[in-house]
Design an enzyme around this catalytic site. Structure first.
Site, PDB file in Angstrom:
ATOM      1  CG  ASP A 101      10.598   4.770  -5.662  1.00 26.57           C
ATOM      2  OD1 ASP A 101      11.160   5.456  -6.547  1.00 26.57           O
ATOM      3  OD2 ASP A 101      11.050   4.663  -4.499  1.00 26.57           O
ATOM      4  CG  ASP A 104       7.983  12.848  -6.707  1.00 22.43           C
ATOM      5  OD1 ASP A 104       8.500  13.546  -5.830  1.00 22.43           O
ATOM      6  OD2 ASP A 104       8.646  12.190  -7.535  1.00 22.43           O
ATOM      7  CD  GLU A 130      11.688  14.534  -6.644  1.00 19.62           C
ATOM      8  OE1 GLU A 130      12.917  14.566  -6.877  1.00 19.62           O
ATOM      9  OE2 GLU A 130      11.034  13.478  -6.526  1.00 19.62           O
TER      10      GLU A 130
END
Length: 288
Positions: free
Chosen positions: A86, A175, A177
């Site tokens: 990624d 994503d 986080e």
């Protein structure tokens, strides 16, 4: 689109000179006040999006054994699954042909963050991975305290995160986080965070026809969603853990789809393994 509605003509009433001056002064006030729409929009822009890549906050908050990720423990699983990477703007121009020759078969590219940032290297990275022969996909770095999940999903879909039924495009990834700008859970309760993620995933599904992949660590998921089990049946799991195994999974998921196993790989740091054969990876891309 809302219809424009006509109404009765307004009668013009002459104003005295003093009244006109006062009215003009009042009308001018909002333009000079701090906190105008333009200033507010600027405040919502992420301060350093080029530093926010998939897993950029995981090591800082959770640590990890990079030696284990690259040592003998890694060799036990290195031949299982499919190798992937990624990337984001911090990787700049990527040598996709070299990665392809080294065995990498899929790539995820950061497309967007919040509702104001797009990766300036997205075209080279996204198209480059595809043209090298890889299966590719895009991901969105979530900022749940900046705007709604739905608005970020639409922004993502409109700026590189859409899905194509070409057999070579993976569903977009969300994503989730640690907050790189403040409170770990973006100031949200467990319920509010779950609702934000649901808003994003539902909207992304409506926009693209696919369920988004969710990237998150078990520790963050427990801390910020209360270990919600609401997404395991619909959204594939991408889990970061820099060691010799994926460890415990968040609630709701019986297995992971992708494992980010190191942040210090050769050429491109973030390395991943798809949990299955290349044929199964193609199935994920096809949407079957």
């Amino acid at each position: 689109m809302p219809l424009r509605r006509s109404g009765p003509a307004r009668r013009t009433v002459p104003l005295a000179a003093g009244t006109l001056v006062s009215l003009l002064s009042v009308l001018a006030l909002p333009l000079a006040l701090p906190g105008s729409a333009t200033a507010s929009d600027a405040e919502k822009r992420p301060a350093h999006p080029e530093q926010d890549w998939m897993g950029s906050t995981i090591m800082a908050h959770e640590g990890g054994d990079r030696a284990a990720a690259g040592g003998s423990g890694a060799r036990a699983w290195s031949r299982r699954g499919v190798s992937g990477v990624d990337v984001s703007s911090h990787n700049k121009k990527v040598s996709w042909s070299s990665l392809r020759r080294s065995g990498v078969r899929f790539a995820y590219v950061k497309a967007s963050e919040g509702t104001s940032y797009t990766n300036p290297y997205f075209t080279q990275q996204y198209r480059g991975s595809y043209h090298s022969g890889m299966i590719h996909g895009a991901y969105h770095f979530a900022l749940p305290d900046h705007s709604s999940g739905g608005s970020q999903a639409r922004y993502f879909a409109d700026h590189g995160g859409d899905w194509s039924a070409d057999g070579r495009t993976l569903p977009g990834a969300l994503d989730m986080e640690y907050n790189p700008y403040g409170a770990t859970c973006y100031g949200k309760s467990h319920k509010a965070m779950v609702n934000w993620i649901r808003d994003f995933t539902r909207t992304y599904r409506e926009e693209t026809g696919r369920h988004a992949v969710i990237y998150t660590s078990t520790n963050w998921w427990k801390k910020c969603t209360g270990n919600s089990g609401k997404f395991g049946r619909t959204n594939p799991l991408w889990i970061p853990r820099y060691g010799s195994s994926v460890g415990a999974l968040p609630a709701g998921w019986r297995f992971h789809s992708i494992w980010q196993h190191t942040s210090s790989g050769h050429m491109v740091g973030d390395r991943n393994r798809f949990n299955g054969s290349f044929t199964r990876l193609q199935v994920l891309a096809d949407g079957n």
